[in-house]
Design a protein around this motif. Structure first.
Motif, PDB file in Angstrom:
ATOM      1  N   GLN A 132      42.675 -31.908  32.414  1.00  0.00           N
ATOM      2  CA  GLN A 132      42.061 -30.642  32.039  1.00  0.00           C
ATOM      3  C   GLN A 132      41.490 -30.742  30.644  1.00  0.00           C
ATOM      4  O   GLN A 132      42.061 -31.387  29.775  1.00  0.00           O
ATOM      5  CB  GLN A 132      43.097 -29.516  32.067  1.00  0.00           C
ATOM      6  CG  GLN A 132      43.745 -29.322  33.425  1.00  0.00           C
ATOM      7  CD  GLN A 132      44.669 -28.137  33.432  1.00  0.00           C
ATOM      8  OE1 GLN A 132      44.247 -27.022  33.674  1.00  0.00           O
ATOM      9  NE2 GLN A 132      45.938 -28.381  33.150  1.00  0.00           N
ATOM     10  N   THR A 133      40.368 -30.076  30.435  1.00  0.00           N
ATOM     11  CA  THR A 133      39.748 -29.990  29.116  1.00  0.00           C
ATOM     12  C   THR A 133      38.849 -28.761  29.120  1.00  0.00           C
ATOM     13  O   THR A 133      39.067 -27.828  29.891  1.00  0.00           O
ATOM     14  CB  THR A 133      38.981 -31.295  28.765  1.00  0.00           C
ATOM     15  OG1 THR A 133      38.617 -31.254  27.393  1.00  0.00           O
ATOM     16  CG2 THR A 133      37.764 -31.525  29.635  1.00  0.00           C
ATOM     17  N   SER A 134      37.840 -28.764  28.289  1.00  0.00           N
ATOM     18  CA  SER A 134      36.801 -27.737  28.306  1.00  0.00           C
ATOM     19  C   SER A 134      35.489 -28.421  27.974  1.00  0.00           C
ATOM     20  O   SER A 134      35.480 -29.537  27.437  1.00  0.00           O
ATOM     21  CB  SER A 134      37.101 -26.634  27.280  1.00  0.00           C
ATOM     22  OG  SER A 134      37.039 -27.156  25.974  1.00  0.00           O
ATOM     23  N   ASP A 135      34.395 -27.770  28.299  1.00  0.00           N
ATOM     24  CA  ASP A 135      33.093 -28.370  28.002  1.00  0.00           C
ATOM     25  C   ASP A 135      32.910 -28.601  26.508  1.00  0.00           C
ATOM     26  O   ASP A 135      32.156 -29.483  26.109  1.00  0.00           O
ATOM     27  CB  ASP A 135      31.963 -27.495  28.541  1.00  0.00           C
ATOM     28  CG  ASP A 135      31.867 -27.544  30.059  1.00  0.00           C
ATOM     29  OD1 ASP A 135      32.378 -28.515  30.664  1.00  0.00           O
ATOM     30  OD2 ASP A 135      31.285 -26.607  30.645  1.00  0.00           O
ATOM     31  N   SER A 136      33.628 -27.842  25.684  1.00  0.00           N
ATOM     32  CA  SER A 136      33.518 -28.015  24.231  1.00  0.00           C
ATOM     33  C   SER A 136      34.106 -29.352  23.770  1.00  0.00           C
ATOM     34  O   SER A 136      33.744 -29.856  22.714  1.00  0.00           O
ATOM     35  CB  SER A 136      34.214 -26.868  23.496  1.00  0.00           C
ATOM     36  OG  SER A 136      35.604 -26.861  23.798  1.00  0.00           O
TER      37      SER A 136
ATOM     38  N   ASP B 129      36.773 -22.752  23.724  1.00  0.00           N
ATOM     39  CA  ASP B 129      37.443 -23.767  24.532  1.00  0.00           C
ATOM     40  C   ASP B 129      37.756 -23.273  25.944  1.00  0.00           C
ATOM     41  O   ASP B 129      38.660 -23.771  26.608  1.00  0.00           O
ATOM     42  CB  ASP B 129      38.713 -24.251  23.837  1.00  0.00           C
ATOM     43  CG  ASP B 129      38.403 -25.056  22.592  1.00  0.00           C
ATOM     44  OD1 ASP B 129      37.393 -25.777  22.580  1.00  0.00           O
ATOM     45  OD2 ASP B 129      39.174 -24.964  21.617  1.00  0.00           O
ATOM     46  N   ASN B 130      36.993 -22.296  26.396  1.00  0.00           N
ATOM     47  CA  ASN B 130      37.121 -21.772  27.755  1.00  0.00           C
ATOM     48  C   ASN B 130      35.762 -21.797  28.419  1.00  0.00           C
ATOM     49  O   ASN B 130      34.740 -21.720  27.732  1.00  0.00           O
ATOM     50  CB  ASN B 130      37.675 -20.346  27.726  1.00  0.00           C
ATOM     51  CG  ASN B 130      39.179 -20.324  27.881  1.00  0.00           C
ATOM     52  OD1 ASN B 130      39.699 -20.744  28.902  1.00  0.00           O
ATOM     53  ND2 ASN B 130      39.858 -19.841  26.850  1.00  0.00           N
ATOM     54  N   PRO B 131      35.727 -21.909  29.719  1.00  0.00           N
ATOM     55  CA  PRO B 131      36.880 -22.035  30.596  1.00  0.00           C
ATOM     56  C   PRO B 131      37.467 -23.445  30.564  1.00  0.00           C
ATOM     57  O   PRO B 131      36.808 -24.385  30.123  1.00  0.00           O
ATOM     58  CB  PRO B 131      36.295 -21.741  31.985  1.00  0.00           C
ATOM     59  CG  PRO B 131      34.879 -22.190  31.889  1.00  0.00           C
ATOM     60  CD  PRO B 131      34.465 -21.898  30.466  1.00  0.00           C
ATOM     61  N   THR B 132      38.699 -23.550  31.055  1.00  0.00           N
ATOM     62  CA  THR B 132      39.321 -24.853  31.246  1.00  0.00           C
ATOM     63  C   THR B 132      38.623 -25.514  32.427  1.00  0.00           C
ATOM     64  O   THR B 132      38.461 -24.895  33.476  1.00  0.00           O
ATOM     65  CB  THR B 132      40.822 -24.685  31.524  1.00  0.00           C
ATOM     66  OG1 THR B 132      41.441 -24.145  30.365  1.00  0.00           O
ATOM     67  CG2 THR B 132      41.476 -26.015  31.885  1.00  0.00           C
ATOM     68  N   THR B 133      38.207 -26.752  32.230  1.00  0.00           N
ATOM     69  CA  THR B 133      37.625 -27.514  33.328  1.00  0.00           C
ATOM     70  C   THR B 133      38.709 -28.429  33.894  1.00  0.00           C
ATOM     71  O   THR B 133      39.531 -28.962  33.153  1.00  0.00           O
ATOM     72  CB  THR B 133      36.412 -28.346  32.867  1.00  0.00           C
ATOM     73  OG1 THR B 133      36.802 -29.222  31.814  1.00  0.00           O
ATOM     74  CG2 THR B 133      35.281 -27.441  32.380  1.00  0.00           C
TER      75      THR B 133
ATOM     76  N   ASP C 207      41.824 -19.679  30.215  1.00  0.00           N
ATOM     77  CA  ASP C 207      43.196 -19.736  29.709  1.00  0.00           C
ATOM     78  C   ASP C 207      43.276 -18.912  28.428  1.00  0.00           C
ATOM     79  O   ASP C 207      42.701 -19.287  27.407  1.00  0.00           O
ATOM     80  CB  ASP C 207      43.592 -21.183  29.428  1.00  0.00           C
ATOM     81  CG  ASP C 207      45.073 -21.339  29.139  1.00  0.00           C
ATOM     82  OD1 ASP C 207      45.702 -20.367  28.657  1.00  0.00           O
ATOM     83  OD2 ASP C 207      45.606 -22.436  29.375  1.00  0.00           O
ATOM     84  N   PRO C 208      43.986 -17.793  28.446  1.00  0.00           N
ATOM     85  CA  PRO C 208      44.052 -16.925  27.271  1.00  0.00           C
ATOM     86  C   PRO C 208      44.770 -17.553  26.073  1.00  0.00           C
ATOM     87  O   PRO C 208      44.688 -17.022  24.963  1.00  0.00           O
ATOM     88  CB  PRO C 208      44.806 -15.686  27.772  1.00  0.00           C
ATOM     89  CG  PRO C 208      45.569 -16.151  28.965  1.00  0.00           C
ATOM     90  CD  PRO C 208      44.764 -17.272  29.570  1.00  0.00           C
ATOM     91  N   ASP C 209      45.431 -18.692  26.276  1.00  0.00           N
ATOM     92  CA  ASP C 209      46.085 -19.373  25.156  1.00  0.00           C
ATOM     93  C   ASP C 209      45.094 -20.154  24.299  1.00  0.00           C
ATOM     94  O   ASP C 209      45.479 -20.692  23.260  1.00  0.00           O
ATOM     95  CB  ASP C 209      47.172 -20.326  25.664  1.00  0.00           C
ATOM     96  CG  ASP C 209      48.367 -19.582  26.228  1.00  0.00           C
ATOM     97  OD1 ASP C 209      48.562 -18.406  25.876  1.00  0.00           O
ATOM     98  OD2 ASP C 209      49.103 -20.188  27.031  1.00  0.00           O
ATOM     99  N   TYR C 210      43.843 -20.229  24.744  1.00  0.00           N
ATOM    100  CA  TYR C 210      42.820 -20.987  24.015  1.00  0.00           C
ATOM    101  C   TYR C 210      41.685 -20.061  23.597  1.00  0.00           C
ATOM    102  O   TYR C 210      41.399 -19.083  24.280  1.00  0.00           O
ATOM    103  CB  TYR C 210      42.289 -22.134  24.893  1.00  0.00           C
ATOM    104  CG  TYR C 210      43.319 -23.213  25.083  1.00  0.00           C
ATOM    105  CD1 TYR C 210      43.370 -24.299  24.229  1.00  0.00           C
ATOM    106  CD2 TYR C 210      44.269 -23.129  26.094  1.00  0.00           C
ATOM    107  CE1 TYR C 210      44.328 -25.283  24.380  1.00  0.00           C
ATOM    108  CE2 TYR C 210      45.237 -24.104  26.246  1.00  0.00           C
ATOM    109  CZ  TYR C 210      45.255 -25.183  25.388  1.00  0.00           C
ATOM    110  OH  TYR C 210      46.222 -26.147  25.534  1.00  0.00           O
ATOM    111  N   PRO C 211      41.027 -20.386  22.490  1.00  0.00           N
ATOM    112  CA  PRO C 211      39.928 -19.546  22.023  1.00  0.00           C
ATOM    113  C   PRO C 211      38.717 -19.607  22.960  1.00  0.00           C
ATOM    114  O   PRO C 211      38.599 -20.534  23.784  1.00  0.00           O
ATOM    115  CB  PRO C 211      39.592 -20.123  20.643  1.00  0.00           C
ATOM    116  CG  PRO C 211      40.091 -21.527  20.675  1.00  0.00           C
ATOM    117  CD  PRO C 211      41.263 -21.537  21.620  1.00  0.00           C
TER     118      PRO C 211
END
Length: 189
Positions: A142-146, A176-180, A169-173
C-alpha cells in the motif's frame, strides 16, 4: 531457514529488531523526510512502543516481521543500519473488509541511503521469505500516488495495481490519500 531467520543478500543483512535499534530509529528514521508519507514524525515514546511491538511480534508464531536492514560489507559502512523492511497484517479499519488481516510488505530507509537499490534488494529478500518460508500465496503493498518512489518500486517488484481496493485512510493527510493497493502473487514453481 526458520520463521525468525536473519536474511542475507549480496549487500545486506536483514536482522530481527532489537532494543539497540532505538537510538538509530529516533535519529535516522523518525525524520520529516523518511516519515513524510507515513503520517509524519512520531513522539519518542511512540517510536519506542512501536519497536517493542515489533520485537514481540517477531517472536510470535503469526506475528509480523519487521527486519532492521544493515549493510553487509564495504570499507566505509559495513555494519551500518540503513532501513527497515517488513511483512505485516493489514490493520487499517478504513481498508476494505477483504484486506483485513491480509499480509502486506512495507519498507522505510534512512534518507542517506536512498537511491542505492537497498530497498528493492531488501524487499525482494522479504518477498522470497513470504512466498518460500511462510508459503503465502499473495502479498499486498500500500502507498499513495504522492509517494512516487514507492509506487515505482512496487512496479519494479512486479506488483499489480488494484484500484478497486483503494480507500481513503483518515489517519493520513489529504495529500497522501487515497491509499493505493497493489498485489503480487507467489511465483509458480
Amino acid at each position: 531457514m526458520g520463521a525468525d531467520a536473519t536474511l542475507v543478500t549480496e549487500r545486506l543483512i536483514l536482522r530481527p529488531p532489537d532494543e539497540a535499534d532505538l537510538p538509530w530509529l529516533l535519529e535516522a528514521m523518525n525524520t520529516d523526510a523518511v516519515m513524510r508519507h507515513l503520517a509524519g514524525v512520531r513522539s519518542p515514546e511512540a517510536v519506542a512502543a512501536s519497536l517493542a511491538e515489533d520485537i514481540a511480534a517477531f517472536a510470535a508464531p503469526d506475528g509480523h516481521r519487521r527486519w532492521t536492514v544493515w549493510l553487509r560489507d564495504g570499507p566505509q559502512q559495513a555494519g551500518t543500519r540503513v532501513g527497515r523492511v517488513g511483512l505485516f497484517h493489514i490493520r487499517s479499519p478504513a481498508a476494505p473488509a477483504v484486506l483485513h488481516g491480509q499480509r502486506e510488505i512495507g519498507w522505510t530507509f534512512a534518507a542517506a541511503h536512498w537511491g542505492q537499490g537497498y530497498a528493492t534488494e531488501a524487499a525482494e529478500e522479504a518477498l522470497g521469505f513470504a512466498f518460500g518460508v511462510l508459503g503465502l500465496p499473495l502479498i499486498y503493498a500500500q502507498t499513495s500516488d504522492s509517494n512516487r518512489a514507492s509506487t515505482r518500486m512496487m512496479r519494479r517488484l512486479g506488483f499489480t495495481a488494484r484500484p478497486e481496493l483503494g480507500y481513503v485512510d483518515p489517519d493520513y493527510p489529504a495529500q497522501d490519500n487515497p491509499t493505493t493497493v497493489w498485489s503480487l502473487a507467489a511465483p509458480h514453481a
